[in-house]
Write a protein that holds these residues in place. Structure first.
Motif, mmCIF file in Angstrom:
data_model
loop_
_atom_site.group_PDB
_atom_site.id
_atom_site.type_symbol
_atom_site.label_atom_id
_atom_site.label_comp_id
_atom_site.label_asym_id
_atom_site.label_seq_id
_atom_site.Cartn_x
_atom_site.Cartn_y
_atom_site.Cartn_z
ATOM 1 N N VAL A 290 0.869 -1.183 0.000
ATOM 2 C CA VAL A 290 0.000 0.000 0.000
ATOM 3 C C VAL A 290 0.903 1.229 0.000
ATOM 4 C CG1 VAL A 290 -1.835 1.277 1.180
ATOM 5 C CG2 VAL A 290 -1.781 -1.225 1.314
ATOM 6 N N ASP A 291 0.722 2.101 -0.998
ATOM 7 C CA ASP A 291 1.611 3.258 -1.147
ATOM 8 C C ASP A 291 1.336 4.354 -0.131
ATOM 9 O OD1 ASP A 291 3.081 2.280 -3.294
ATOM 10 O OD2 ASP A 291 1.546 2.881 -4.727
ATOM 11 N N PHE A 292 0.061 4.554 0.195
ATOM 12 C CA PHE A 292 -0.246 5.681 1.074
ATOM 13 C C PHE A 292 -1.509 5.429 1.885
ATOM 14 C CE2 PHE A 292 -2.146 9.771 2.139
ATOM 15 C CZ PHE A 292 -1.063 10.450 2.690
ATOM 16 N N VAL A 293 -1.356 5.606 3.199
ATOM 17 C CA VAL A 293 -2.508 5.630 4.117
ATOM 18 C C VAL A 293 -2.352 6.888 4.950
ATOM 19 C CG1 VAL A 293 -3.784 4.419 5.918
ATOM 20 C CG2 VAL A 293 -2.510 3.112 4.209
ATOM 21 N N SER A 294 -3.388 7.681 5.044
ATOM 22 C CA SER A 294 -3.284 8.978 5.725
ATOM 23 C C SER A 294 -2.968 8.796 7.212
ATOM 24 C CB SER A 294 -4.582 9.767 5.570
ATOM 25 O OG SER A 294 -5.609 9.178 6.328
ATOM 26 N N TYR A 295 -2.370 9.817 7.772
ATOM 27 C CA TYR A 295 -2.000 9.847 9.192
ATOM 28 C C TYR A 295 -3.229 9.593 10.071
ATOM 29 C CZ TYR A 295 -0.362 11.808 13.647
ATOM 30 O OH TYR A 295 -0.042 11.997 14.961
ATOM 31 N N GLU A 296 -4.334 10.286 9.760
ATOM 32 C CA GLU A 296 -5.549 10.168 10.568
ATOM 33 C C GLU A 296 -6.098 8.743 10.553
ATOM 34 O OE1 GLU A 296 -5.014 12.409 8.241
ATOM 35 O OE2 GLU A 296 -4.859 14.267 9.405
ATOM 36 N N GLU A 297 -5.952 8.072 9.428
ATOM 37 C CA GLU A 297 -6.516 6.723 9.285
ATOM 38 C C GLU A 297 -5.668 5.667 10.000
ATOM 39 O OE1 GLU A 297 -8.300 3.908 5.665
ATOM 40 O OE2 GLU A 297 -7.203 5.747 5.198
ATOM 41 N N ILE A 298 -4.353 5.847 9.955
ATOM 42 C CA ILE A 298 -3.484 4.777 10.477
ATOM 43 C C ILE A 298 -3.171 4.926 11.966
ATOM 44 C CG2 ILE A 298 -1.104 5.632 10.177
ATOM 45 C CD1 ILE A 298 -0.652 2.954 8.579
ATOM 46 N N MET A 299 -3.245 6.115 12.505
ATOM 47 C CA MET A 299 -2.851 6.340 13.891
ATOM 48 C C MET A 299 -3.628 5.484 14.912
ATOM 49 S SD MET A 299 -0.231 8.035 14.808
ATOM 50 C CE MET A 299 0.628 7.204 13.489
ATOM 51 N N PRO A 300 -4.962 5.322 14.769
ATOM 52 C CA PRO A 300 -5.695 4.515 15.753
ATOM 53 C C PRO A 300 -5.252 3.050 15.802
ATOM 54 C CG PRO A 300 -7.203 5.888 14.500
ATOM 55 C CD PRO A 300 -5.875 5.967 13.814
ATOM 56 N N VAL A 301 -4.663 2.543 14.694
ATOM 57 C CA VAL A 301 -4.286 1.117 14.648
ATOM 58 C C VAL A 301 -2.777 0.927 14.519
ATOM 59 C CG1 VAL A 301 -6.510 0.432 13.674
ATOM 60 C CG2 VAL A 301 -4.639 1.046 12.124
#
Length: 595
Positions: free
Chosen positions: A123-134
């Motif tokens: 996966v090239d890009f996952v936003s900061y907001e999306e990945i931080m909880p996990v």
């Protein structure tokens, strides 16, 4: 004899063995030592973060959106590891349900092999907001690696699209030219992003680590940080740029607002497009829609749009006329609206003609007949040589990639391109900026600056490259006689915008006193047997003339060039006068021009 032969063979064999032992133990020591070192010490390159692009007021126009890429350990598609692979993919989908399962599997299988021992990007890009909880959950899994991976983002979407440009995935050709792009994965594809790509992308860092037989890191031996986050500050004012975009809704063309030192305050090619659609990859449907549009949104019309300049070149050509011994400043014609030449009749735009016409009236009222007859007096060589000296038919040097040079027709040009003879009718056509004459809006902006100041500036977007200020550059192209007589042209340009019979006067509402020249560049020829010209607004849209209006102001103390070109706009003053007025009024409101 037999004993000697056996002895020779024995000695030769031992000598060969001794040489081989020497080679293996001494001479090859360095080679095997390095091989051993490479097997235990691993060098990793650290990708640099791309520098931001700022406008003149330090507002970011190209930034990096914080995010991460997801990597998976290699060799999980082997039969014995397939269950681990499926488990990791399913875990990712539970924690990040927006991920594309098929795309992750495809990315993994494309890079997985027995010879690859590095983690694989799925996966090239996952936003900061999306990945931080996990993030903490994913970080505990041995087979998953989460790596910082910023993505380019353009806060103003389509505004100044052709000037700023965009970054997208580096292809094989990009990587061949610059190996760093293989590490980064992205490169500047157009505009300023491409022109300053080497500077903006920075330089890779490096770290040396000790690894075991399973390629697991044991310790870090050394680290060299990346040279990154190099900022580029532009002369562009993004707020002015936004305002000009609002003036060009449902119109095609180009606008340049440039300081007389060449600093570009605003430059737009219309229609524009959203830069952010290209960063992650544009859909086939959107690509087809944009690329098949007759308005050509992908073409940077500032430097790649080639148009007949029409009457806008009459200012420069007028200066050539009045400084030539064959013509001079006091030469005039009696315009009857038509000039027979051979089997053709060259008409003036004004049906009843202009009557007695000298240089000032010829520019003020855009009399074609004056320039027709002057071109016959002067000849194409002196005309083309002078116009090229004034900056046409050559690159301006603006900091945008792949600038076009256009065409200033001449005998030599036609012979080289078509291997054909030159005709006097072509000289006459050239005198009013028609025929094979082609220019870019950027060239015409530079040309107008020359008329305003007697200096040819090099247009430039960059204001500060890091801590280094970009210094203005000028070319002195006028001789002493031209310098003395330039005020005649400047006065005529003032009358274009302020005299009752000036071609722009009735279309202006500017609070700033300006000087300029309108131009109406025909797209299709007018047949010889047609005496009544069809009005522009009655013509089919794509057969209407392009409208030019090249100006500078304030007239008494010139600061800026404002050039507007409206594709298929018709008459220059009518199509562009209001736009030019609004831009000058905005420059006044924003404080660029003092009251």
């Amino acid at each position: 004899m037999k004993i000697k032969f056996i002895l020779f063979i024995f000695i030769a064999t031992w000598l060969a063995l001794l040489v081989r032992v020497f080679m293996l133990s001494v001479e090859s020591n360095t080679y095997y030592e390095k091989l051993s070192y490479d097997n235990t010490i691993k060098t990793e390159q650290i990708p640099p973060v791309r520098g931001e692009i700022l406008d003149i007021n330090n507002k970011p126009v190209a930034i990096n959106e914080l995010g991460f890429k997801v990597q998976l350990a290699p060799h999980l598609t082997l039969k014995k590891n397939q269950h681990i692979f499926d488990e990791e993919i399913n875990n990712l989908l539970k924690l990040l349900p927006n991920l594309d399962k098929e795309k992750m599997i495809k990315n993994y299988k494309k890079a997985d092999s027995y010879y690859n021992h590095n983690f694989i990007d799925i996966v090239d890009f996952v936003s900061y907001e999306e990945i931080m909880p996990v993030y903490s959950i994913l970080n505990l899994r041995e087979k998953i690696n989460i790596v910082s991976s910023p993505k380019r983002f353009y806060p103003y979407n389509e505004v100044a699209a052709h000037s700023i440009g965009y970054v997208a995935r580096a292809n094989k050709s990009d990587i061949k030219d610059d190996k760093l792009q293989e590490l980064i994965g992205y490169t500047g594809k157009s505009g300023i992003e491409k022109y300053y790509n080497t500077y903006l992308q920075g330089e890779a860092g490096k770290r040396e680590i000790k690894v075991n037989a399973n390629n697991q890191e044991i310790e870090e031996l050394s680290s060299e940080p990346a040279v990154e986050n190099r900022k580029l500050k532009l002369n562009i004012d993004i707020e002015l740029q936004k305002y000009i975009s609002s003036l060009f809704v449902k119109k095609s063309g180009a606008v340049v607002v440039m300081g007389l030192d060449g600093a570009i305050l605003s430059a737009s090619s219309f229609p524009e497009y959203d830069l952010n659609t290209f960063v992650a990859g544009i859909s086939h449907e959107e690509w087809d829609r944009l690329s098949n549009s007759l308005e050509k949104p992908f073409t940077n019309k500032l430097v790649h749009g080639l148009y007949p300049p029409g009457s806008v070149i009459k200012t420069g050509l007028g200066l050539i006329y009045i400084t030539a011994p064959e013509i001079g400043p006091n030469w005039g014609v009696y315009c009857t609206a038509s000039m027979p030449l051979g089997k053709r009749v060259f008409r003036c735009w004004k049906k009843d003609g202009h009557g007695n016409t000298g240089i000032t009236k010829a520019i003020r009222e855009s009399c074609d007949d004056y320039f027709y007859k002057g071109s016959i007096q002067l000849g194409i060589k002196k005309m083309s040589d002078g116009l090229i000296r004034y900056g046409l038919g050559r690159k301006t040097g603006v900091d945008l990639p792949n600038e076009f040079i256009g065409t200033v027709p001449s005998r030599e040009w036609k012979r080289k391109k078509y291997n054909k003879a030159w005709y006097i009718g072509e000289t006459v056509n050239t005198s009013i900026g028609q025929g094979d004459f082609l220019t870019t809006p950027m060239q015409m902006a530079q040309f107008t600056a020359l008329m305003a100041t007697a200096k040819l500036p090099k247009p430039h977007f960059a204001k500060m490259i890091g801590d280094e200020e970009v210094k203005p550059e000028f070319e002195e192209v006028l001789d002493e006689d031209e310098l003395r007589k330039l005020p005649i042209i400047q006065k005529a340009m003032y009358e274009v915008c302020n005299y009752p019979s000036g071609t722009a006067t009735n279309y202006l509402s500017s609070k700033v006193k300006i000087a300029g020249k309108t131009g109406t560049a025909q797209v299709v020829g007018i047949l010889q047997d047609i005496e009544e010209r069809e009005l522009e607004h009655e013509m089919e849209y794509y057969t209407r003339s392009h409208a030019w209006f090249a100006t500078y102001g304030p007239y008494e103390d010139p600061k800026y060039v404002v050039l507007v070109m409206v594709e298929h706009g018709g008459h220059g003053g009518a199509a562009a006068g209001k736009i030019v007025s609004n831009i000058y009024n905005k420059l006044l409101e924003m404080g660029y021009i003092k009251k």
